[in-house]
Design an enzyme around this catalytic site. Sequence first.
Site, short mmCIF file in Angstrom:
data_model
loop_
_atom_site.label_atom_id
_atom_site.label_comp_id
_atom_site.label_asym_id
_atom_site.label_seq_id
_atom_site.Cartn_x
_atom_site.Cartn_y
_atom_site.Cartn_z
N GLY A 175 -7.54 1.81 18.77
CA GLY A 175 -5.99 1.35 18.18
C GLY A 175 -5.65 2.79 16.95
O GLY A 175 -6.36 2.96 17.00
N ALA A 176 -4.51 2.83 16.65
CA ALA A 176 -3.68 3.32 15.72
C ALA A 176 -2.73 3.00 15.23
O ALA A 176 -1.89 3.25 14.21
CB ALA A 176 -2.66 4.28 16.90
N LYS A 206 0.39 -1.24 -0.07
CA LYS A 206 0.22 -0.11 0.23
C LYS A 206 1.02 1.47 -0.20
O LYS A 206 0.55 2.41 -0.38
CB LYS A 206 -0.88 0.23 1.50
CG LYS A 206 -2.37 -0.94 0.89
CD LYS A 206 -2.78 -1.02 2.24
CE LYS A 206 -4.13 -1.62 2.40
NZ LYS A 206 -5.47 -1.32 2.84
N GLY A 220 -17.54 -4.50 10.52
CA GLY A 220 -16.79 -4.39 9.36
C GLY A 220 -17.18 -4.77 7.90
O GLY A 220 -16.81 -3.96 6.66
N LEU A 267 -14.60 -2.99 12.81
CA LEU A 267 -14.09 -3.41 11.49
C LEU A 267 -13.84 -4.08 11.34
O LEU A 267 -13.37 -4.62 10.03
CB LEU A 267 -12.32 -2.52 11.36
CG LEU A 267 -12.37 -0.93 12.11
CD1 LEU A 267 -11.36 -0.09 11.31
CD2 LEU A 267 -13.70 0.22 11.17
P1 NAP Z 1 -3.06 -2.90 12.28
O1 NAP Z 1 -2.00 -1.91 11.48
O2 NAP Z 1 -1.85 -3.76 13.06
O3 NAP Z 1 -3.04 -2.09 13.91
C1 NAP Z 1 -3.61 -2.80 14.79
C2 NAP Z 1 -4.19 -2.19 15.73
O4 NAP Z 1 -4.16 -2.32 16.90
C3 NAP Z 1 -2.52 -1.55 16.70
O5 NAP Z 1 -3.04 -0.19 16.55
C4 NAP Z 1 -2.40 -1.88 17.68
O6 NAP Z 1 -1.69 -1.46 19.21
C5 NAP Z 1 -3.74 -2.54 18.26
N1 NAP Z 1 -3.92 -3.41 18.51
C6 NAP Z 1 -3.15 -5.12 18.28
N2 NAP Z 1 -3.93 -5.98 19.74
C7 NAP Z 1 -4.39 -5.78 20.62
C8 NAP Z 1 -4.70 -5.63 22.28
N3 NAP Z 1 -4.78 -7.65 22.27
N4 NAP Z 1 -4.77 -4.87 22.73
C9 NAP Z 1 -4.84 -3.32 21.53
N5 NAP Z 1 -4.43 -3.05 21.03
C10 NAP Z 1 -4.24 -4.01 19.93
O7 NAP Z 1 -4.00 -3.59 12.11
P2 NAP Z 1 -4.70 -2.49 11.15
O8 NAP Z 1 -4.93 -3.23 9.30
O9 NAP Z 1 -4.69 -1.70 11.82
O10 NAP Z 1 -6.29 -3.43 11.32
C11 NAP Z 1 -6.97 -3.32 12.44
C12 NAP Z 1 -8.20 -4.38 12.55
O11 NAP Z 1 -9.17 -3.64 10.90
C13 NAP Z 1 -8.54 -5.51 11.91
O12 NAP Z 1 -8.93 -6.05 12.26
C14 NAP Z 1 -8.53 -6.06 10.44
O13 NAP Z 1 -9.31 -7.11 10.39
C15 NAP Z 1 -9.21 -4.55 10.68
N6 NAP Z 1 -10.03 -3.60 8.90
C16 NAP Z 1 -10.99 -4.14 8.27
C17 NAP Z 1 -11.50 -3.51 7.20
C18 NAP Z 1 -12.57 -3.75 6.89
O14 NAP Z 1 -13.02 -3.43 5.75
N7 NAP Z 1 -13.33 -4.24 7.47
C19 NAP Z 1 -10.14 -2.54 6.67
C20 NAP Z 1 -8.87 -3.18 7.33
C21 NAP Z 1 -8.89 -2.92 8.55
P3 NAP Z 1 0.17 -1.57 18.39
O15 NAP Z 1 0.66 -0.33 18.28
O16 NAP Z 1 0.73 -1.56 19.70
O17 NAP Z 1 0.31 -3.03 18.39
#
Ligand code: NAP
Length: 446
Positions: free
Chosen positions: A289-290, A229, A411, A388
């Site tokens: 989440g960030a 990306k 999501g 999401l």
């Molecule tokens: P990512 O870049 O890996 O970010 C995940 C975030 O969640 C980070 O801030 C991480 O914190 C935090 N996190 C992970 N495990 C945690 C826990 N046990 N407790 C607290 N915080 C936690 O992932 P992403 O791409 O943003 O995706 C996040 C979610 O959105 C996923 O479930 C993904 O499947 C979903 N998503 C859905 C769509 C849709 O179209 N519906 C699109 C994109 C993503 P740290 O920085 O501390 O690790």
Amino acid sequence: MRNIVLIGPMGCGKSTLGSCVAGLTSYEFIDMDIFIEDKAAMTISQMFERYGEKYFRDRESEAAEELSGRRGLIIATGGGVVLRQKNMRALSKTGIIVFLDRPLDNILSDVTTQDRPLLKDGPDRLRQIFKDRYDIYTDCANKTIKNDSTKESAAGALIELIDIQLNQNYAVIGDPIEHSKSPDIHLPVLRSYLDNPVYDKLRIRRGELEEHLDTLRALRGFNLTMPHKHDIIPYLASISREAELCGSVNTVVCNGGDMVGHTTDGAGFFSALDSAGIEYRGGHMIFLGAGGAARALIYSACINYDVKIGIAARSLMRADRLMNEIKAKVPGANIYTLPLSTDCLSQYAAEADILVNATPQGMDGVDSDWESLEFLKALPRGSAVCDLIYAPAETEFLKKARELGYKTQNGMPMLIHQAIVADSLYLDMDLNTQEMYEKVACNTKT
Ligand code: NAP
């Protein structure tokens, strides 16, 4: 090849442009009025004089039905074809409906009213017809092309539309890619406007984009997932403002050899909220989440919708970094950060309208380790809670929110809406979001 069906008032350029563009492409040009006259062996004026307008309209409906059985046509319709919905239904079955939007003054300057049966009383009648039908043309059209400057520029826009019909190859690229749902989501939309779209999954590893550029440029467009990306950006000829600001591209449209990058996550998420009747403009949202998803949505919220944003993360440093970056790039962005703790969330949630889980907690295969979900109780009544995650369809987080009486959304709507936004870019058309959503949802039940 689907037909290109030109609609608009008389004098808007349907026959002139249609025949010119057909001459430059492999399309056959049909002037529907001449087609009807040939079949009836009399002129339209004679039909009106001898049998009245209804007789002509019935012949027009028969012609719409007959022409919808053929392919590869550019059809210049009569100005009144839109008056019967069944005509538009028939022509849409195999055609893209294009409204040629020409200013009334330009039309009046070169239509000879005495040759047209409906205009024998002079130009005021044309003014009235234009006013009465303008919204109907807009509503019926898959695409509106402005014909307000040169003939070449309107013809160019039509040729671009034809190019989309000629190259129907799409893909999603990433690694891993085997489990991607993208083909199931994009194909029902693309099939509504293209005869035979192909949507492949291409496994391209990190660092290998460059050696696949020729393959990618030969597509009409492609979607990107991890790990490309960001890495695609140096290869793009241009990039949308939102994608540039958030440094992430999930959709590339190929125009000739040029690749143009977009991000559709934000537009998809907010379009999903619109469809659910969840109001967010000028509101207050807290993201849990960030990571990458939160980042795209927060940029979109700050750029487009004037939303106050809270970012709650277990690493406050990461949340602060994101906040500072966005504030530096989007002047006036209203963002604060907070720790992902029950106490802090309870305090801030009391002021929020929407809470969004953008962590993977509770996703299939990922443990949910919320310290507590009690903070949900602090949200004002009528708030919305989104997750999401789409598999499972209802996480523990979302279930609790539903039981507390909040509006909830998982999501899946975001996933589908961001794809519809991407398809709208691929097809260069405004799509009927609700109709497309239903088509895709049938195909992607979890
Ligand atoms: P990512 O870049 O890996 O970010 C995940 C975030 O969640 C980070 O801030 C991480 O914190 C935090 N996190 C992970 N495990 C945690 C826990 N046990 N407790 C607290 N915080 C936690 O992932 P992403 O791409 O943003 O995706 C996040 C979610 O959105 C996923 O479930 C993904 O499947 C979903 N998503 C859905 C769509 C849709 O179209 N519906 C699109 C994109 C993503 P740290 O920085 O501390 O690790």
